[in-house]
Design a protein around this motif. Structure first.
Motif, PDB file in Angstrom:
ATOM      1  N   PHE A   1      -7.362  -3.079  -1.660  1.00  0.00           N
ATOM      2  CA  PHE A   1      -6.582  -2.924  -2.892  1.00  0.00           C
ATOM      3  C   PHE A   1      -5.165  -2.523  -2.524  1.00  0.00           C
ATOM      4  CE2 PHE A   1      -9.037   0.948  -1.991  1.00  0.00           C
ATOM      5  CZ  PHE A   1      -8.015   1.872  -1.795  1.00  0.00           C
ATOM      6  N   ASN A   2      -4.254  -2.621  -3.486  1.00  0.00           N
ATOM      7  CA  ASN A   2      -2.865  -2.218  -3.279  1.00  0.00           C
ATOM      8  C   ASN A   2      -2.365  -1.532  -4.547  1.00  0.00           C
ATOM      9  OD1 ASN A   2      -1.996  -4.362  -5.137  1.00  0.00           O
ATOM     10  ND2 ASN A   2      -2.509  -5.761  -3.457  1.00  0.00           N
ATOM     11  N   THR A   3      -1.072  -1.275  -4.621  1.00  0.00           N
ATOM     12  CA  THR A   3      -0.538  -0.498  -5.739  1.00  0.00           C
ATOM     13  C   THR A   3      -0.611  -1.237  -7.076  1.00  0.00           C
ATOM     14  OG1 THR A   3       1.703  -1.270  -5.223  1.00  0.00           O
ATOM     15  CG2 THR A   3       1.018   0.844  -4.286  1.00  0.00           C
ATOM     16  N   LYS A   4      -0.828  -2.539  -7.054  1.00  0.00           N
ATOM     17  CA  LYS A   4      -0.904  -3.310  -8.303  1.00  0.00           C
ATOM     18  C   LYS A   4      -2.345  -3.620  -8.712  1.00  0.00           C
ATOM     19  CE  LYS A   4       3.430  -3.436  -9.089  1.00  0.00           C
ATOM     20  NZ  LYS A   4       3.939  -2.689 -10.251  1.00  0.00           N
ATOM     21  N   TYR A   5      -3.300  -3.174  -7.914  1.00  0.00           N
ATOM     22  CA  TYR A   5      -4.683  -3.573  -8.152  1.00  0.00           C
ATOM     23  C   TYR A   5      -5.209  -3.104  -9.510  1.00  0.00           C
ATOM     24  CZ  TYR A   5      -9.677  -4.211  -7.629  1.00  0.00           C
ATOM     25  OH  TYR A   5     -10.975  -4.595  -7.833  1.00  0.00           O
ATOM     26  N   LEU A   6      -4.984  -1.871  -9.866  1.00  0.00           N
ATOM     27  CA  LEU A   6      -5.531  -1.358 -11.127  1.00  0.00           C
ATOM     28  C   LEU A   6      -4.931  -2.068 -12.333  1.00  0.00           C
ATOM     29  CD1 LEU A   6      -5.815   2.498 -10.579  1.00  0.00           C
ATOM     30  CD2 LEU A   6      -7.564   0.745 -10.310  1.00  0.00           C
ATOM     31  N   GLU A   7      -3.661  -2.392 -12.264  1.00  0.00           N
ATOM     32  CA  GLU A   7      -3.000  -3.028 -13.407  1.00  0.00           C
ATOM     33  C   GLU A   7      -3.270  -4.527 -13.488  1.00  0.00           C
ATOM     34  OE1 GLU A   7       1.090  -1.903 -12.979  1.00  0.00           O
ATOM     35  OE2 GLU A   7       0.798  -0.013 -14.048  1.00  0.00           O
ATOM     36  N   ASN A   8      -3.436  -5.165 -12.339  1.00  0.00           N
ATOM     37  CA  ASN A   8      -3.542  -6.623 -12.338  1.00  0.00           C
ATOM     38  C   ASN A   8      -4.964  -7.165 -12.198  1.00  0.00           C
ATOM     39  OD1 ASN A   8      -0.773  -6.616 -12.518  1.00  0.00           O
ATOM     40  ND2 ASN A   8      -0.429  -7.109 -10.364  1.00  0.00           N
ATOM     41  N   GLU A   9      -5.875  -6.389 -11.597  1.00  0.00           N
ATOM     42  CA  GLU A   9      -7.190  -6.953 -11.297  1.00  0.00           C
ATOM     43  C   GLU A   9      -8.370  -6.129 -11.810  1.00  0.00           C
ATOM     44  OE1 GLU A   9      -7.638  -8.677  -7.292  1.00  0.00           O
ATOM     45  OE2 GLU A   9      -5.543  -8.116  -6.934  1.00  0.00           O
ATOM     46  N   PHE A  10      -8.317  -4.829 -11.657  1.00  0.00           N
ATOM     47  CA  PHE A  10      -9.451  -3.999 -12.059  1.00  0.00           C
ATOM     48  C   PHE A  10      -9.611  -4.012 -13.581  1.00  0.00           C
ATOM     49  CE2 PHE A  10     -11.130   0.243 -13.295  1.00  0.00           C
ATOM     50  CZ  PHE A  10     -12.413   0.093 -12.770  1.00  0.00           C
TER      51      PHE A  10
ATOM     52  N   SER B   1      -2.647   4.341  -3.138  1.00  0.00           N
ATOM     53  CA  SER B   1      -2.348   3.011  -3.659  1.00  0.00           C
ATOM     54  C   SER B   1      -2.919   2.747  -5.051  1.00  0.00           C
ATOM     55  CB  SER B   1      -2.864   1.941  -2.688  1.00  0.00           C
ATOM     56  OG  SER B   1      -2.256   2.066  -1.425  1.00  0.00           O
ATOM     57  N   LEU B   2      -3.945   3.499  -5.434  1.00  0.00           N
ATOM     58  CA  LEU B   2      -4.545   3.254  -6.748  1.00  0.00           C
ATOM     59  C   LEU B   2      -3.731   3.981  -7.818  1.00  0.00           C
ATOM     60  CD1 LEU B   2      -8.292   3.358  -5.766  1.00  0.00           C
ATOM     61  CD2 LEU B   2      -7.012   1.390  -6.604  1.00  0.00           C
ATOM     62  N   GLN B   3      -2.889   3.195  -8.495  1.00  0.00           N
ATOM     63  CA  GLN B   3      -1.936   3.726  -9.465  1.00  0.00           C
ATOM     64  C   GLN B   3      -1.886   2.831 -10.692  1.00  0.00           C
ATOM     65  OE1 GLN B   3       1.912   3.835  -7.572  1.00  0.00           O
ATOM     66  NE2 GLN B   3       1.139   4.784  -5.699  1.00  0.00           N
ATOM     67  N   ARG B   4      -1.426   3.413 -11.775  1.00  0.00           N
ATOM     68  CA  ARG B   4      -1.064   2.621 -12.945  1.00  0.00           C
ATOM     69  C   ARG B   4       0.228   3.196 -13.496  1.00  0.00           C
ATOM     70  NH1 ARG B   4      -2.166   4.796 -17.619  1.00  0.00           N
ATOM     71  NH2 ARG B   4      -2.151   2.768 -18.627  1.00  0.00           N
TER      72      ARG B   4
ATOM     73  N   HIS C   1       0.866  -1.170   0.000  1.00  0.00           N
ATOM     74  CA  HIS C   1       0.000   0.000   0.000  1.00  0.00           C
ATOM     75  C   HIS C   1       0.908   1.227   0.000  1.00  0.00           C
ATOM     76  CE1 HIS C   1      -3.476  -2.536   1.190  1.00  0.00           C
ATOM     77  NE2 HIS C   1      -2.544  -3.208   1.843  1.00  0.00           N
ATOM     78  N   HIS C   2       0.503   2.248  -0.716  1.00  0.00           N
ATOM     79  CA  HIS C   2       1.274   3.495  -0.792  1.00  0.00           C
ATOM     80  C   HIS C   2       0.562   4.522   0.087  1.00  0.00           C
ATOM     81  CE1 HIS C   2       3.445   6.590  -3.573  1.00  0.00           C
ATOM     82  NE2 HIS C   2       3.232   7.097  -2.376  1.00  0.00           N
ATOM     83  N   VAL C   3       1.163   4.811   1.218  1.00  0.00           N
ATOM     84  CA  VAL C   3       0.556   5.739   2.178  1.00  0.00           C
ATOM     85  C   VAL C   3       1.561   6.846   2.477  1.00  0.00           C
ATOM     86  CG1 VAL C   3      -0.479   6.001   4.462  1.00  0.00           C
ATOM     87  CG2 VAL C   3      -0.807   3.876   3.185  1.00  0.00           C
TER      88      VAL C   3
END
Length: 449
Positions: free
Chosen positions: A434-443, A230-233, A207-209
């Motif tokens: 979610f974590n920093t890879k969520y948008l790229e890997n799952e969403f 944390s929501l990044q691409r 997580h990016h905090v």
């Protein structure tokens, strides 16, 4: 207090600074490239000076032109905003030498925090937790190989002078180390004119905090809580919120104190952000410090009732920080609205905005320099607006953001509004899982909706 401030930036952040200056009774000077002559920051400043053609290196990054604009307008201070020269130690030093107050960190603070290897070493010396890695910069591939054996895979190679997601390579196994090493150093040389790199253990699914700090010239330093980014691409932030969904009061106190310790270790002045990685077990590690105002600063403003730009200006003028307990009220979310097409891999969408209708209502804020008829120049960052909402709870803030996004109408170009609307309905986002890879890997974004 200053009588006149020059804003060495453009667009949304320049307009944001102008607004606070007006409320503080301070005159403003806008600088602009020829591509930005119709921008709102030029219109709303008290004075405006053209500093060159569209390319940044010939305008917003051209220090002699900015200094000349300050001289002919009799500005007393320069606010650099974010990006461009905001974290340039040399610019801060030159301002100092020309009796111009740089509204930001000192040259020494910028230099120490801007070099990530030096920053990491500074944090270690001051007891701030850091990700296991090399002791500073790594000079050769042979040295890198030995360090990587000790750290263990996966790991990440980072440019010492990096930023914005450039000059970074994740290495899963030793067979891929040489290519990643060469690529990262070449990219660092090209992007930052500095091939130096360092190596860290890669924290899986972090997580990016980040913690917002404020410091004055009298040795006082406080924190204003955290923002979850944390929501990044591609290492670029898409959405930010505060408080973080995974935060506990105990963790906030620990991270807040670590951030304050980081600021004090470099005699920091003004507004700054200390960024951390947090793993699933709530262990946190120092990542970097941004010695400037952040794009996402409004979410902190909305829940703490601080004007962070005003605090920057007060600190630069030598005023002492007001010592009062931190009060975080409710929840705030910011969506970055970019001129990009999410249906085609976020392809940039420069052009003329034909229709621009912004949302309103209770606790809805739009920071933007765009308007109907505005032509987006292709030379700069694609962000055209920030939509910020606040509400008593995170659930209510999500509902408010969904409503506000549905009212935000932009025609003539493609934007990321549809992407954010689908994100509001995503189950994992709603649950905060979610974590920093969520948008790229799952969403999964569906362009047909």
């Amino acid at each position: 207090m200053f009588n006149k401030i020059l804003i060495a930036n453009r667009g949304e952040i320049a307009l944001r600074i102008i607004r606070t200056c007006k409320e503080m009774g301070i005159n403003t000077v806008a600088v602009y490239s020829t591509a930005d002559q119709d921008s709102l920051h030029v219109k709303f400043a008290d004075e405006a000076v053209c500093i060159g053609p569209p390319p940044s290196k010939e305008s917003y990054l051209k220090i002699p032109s900015i200094l000349a604009a300050a001289e002919i307008t009799n500005a007393e201070a320069i606010h650099p905003g974010y990006g461009f020269l905001s974290e340039n130690a040399e610019f801060s030093k030159i301002c100092e030498e020309h009796d111009l107050k740089f509204i930001g960190a000192s040259p020494d603070s910028i230099a120490r925090m801007g070099d990530k290897a030096v920053a990491k070493d500074t944090m270690i010396k001051n007891g701030v937790p850091v990700v296991p890695g090399s002791d500073g910069e790594v000079d050769s591939y042979e040295e890198a190989k030995e360090i990587c054996k000790d750290i263990g895979y996966p790991l990440i190679i980072k440019a010492s002078a990096g930023g914005g997601g450039r000059g970074m390579r994740i290495v899963e196994e030793e067979s891929k180390l040489k290519q990643a090493w060469d690529t990262c150093r070449n990219e660092a040389e090209t992007a930052f004119n500095n091939p130096a790199v360092y190596i860290e253990k890669f924290v899986t699914n972090p997580h990016h905090v980040e913690i917002q700090i404020l410091a004055d010239q009298h040795g006082n330093c406080i924190h204003l809580g955290e923002r979850d980014c944390s929501l990044q691409r591609r290492h670029q932030k898409i959405l930010e919120e505060s408080p973080s969904p995974l935060m506990t009061p105990e963790l906030r106190n620990e991270m807040g104190q670590a951030a304050v310790d980081a600021g004090k270790s470099v005699n920091y002045e003004g507004a700054g952000t200390v960024e951390f990685l947090v793993d699933d077990d709530l262990n946190f590690y120092f990542m970097e410090m941004n010695t400037r105002i952040q794009v996402e600063h409004p979410v902190t403003e909305e829940i703490t009732n601080y004007d962070l730009v005003a605090e920057q200006i007060k600190a630069a003028a030598g005023l002492e920080l007001e010592d009062k307990p931190l009060k975080m009220r409710g929840h705030a979310i910011e969506c970055r609205i970019n001129a990009e097409d999410p249906a085609h891999n976020f392809r940039p969408s420069a052009g003329t905005i034909n229709v621009f209708h912004t949302p309103g209502g209770h606790s809805v804020r739009v920071d933007t320099h765009a308007y109907a008829g505005y032509k987006i120049p292709p030379h700069y960052d694609s962000m055209i607006a920030k939509l910020i909402v606040s509400a008593p709870t995170r659930e209510d803030a999500i509902k408010r953001m969904r409503r506000a996004l549905s009212e935000f109408i932009v025609e003539g170009i493609k934007t990321t509004i549809p992407y954010h609307l689908q994100l509001m309905d995503d189950e994992n986002f709603q649950k905060g899982t979610f974590n920093t890879k969520y948008l790229e890997n799952e969403f999964k974004f569906n362009p047909e909706i």
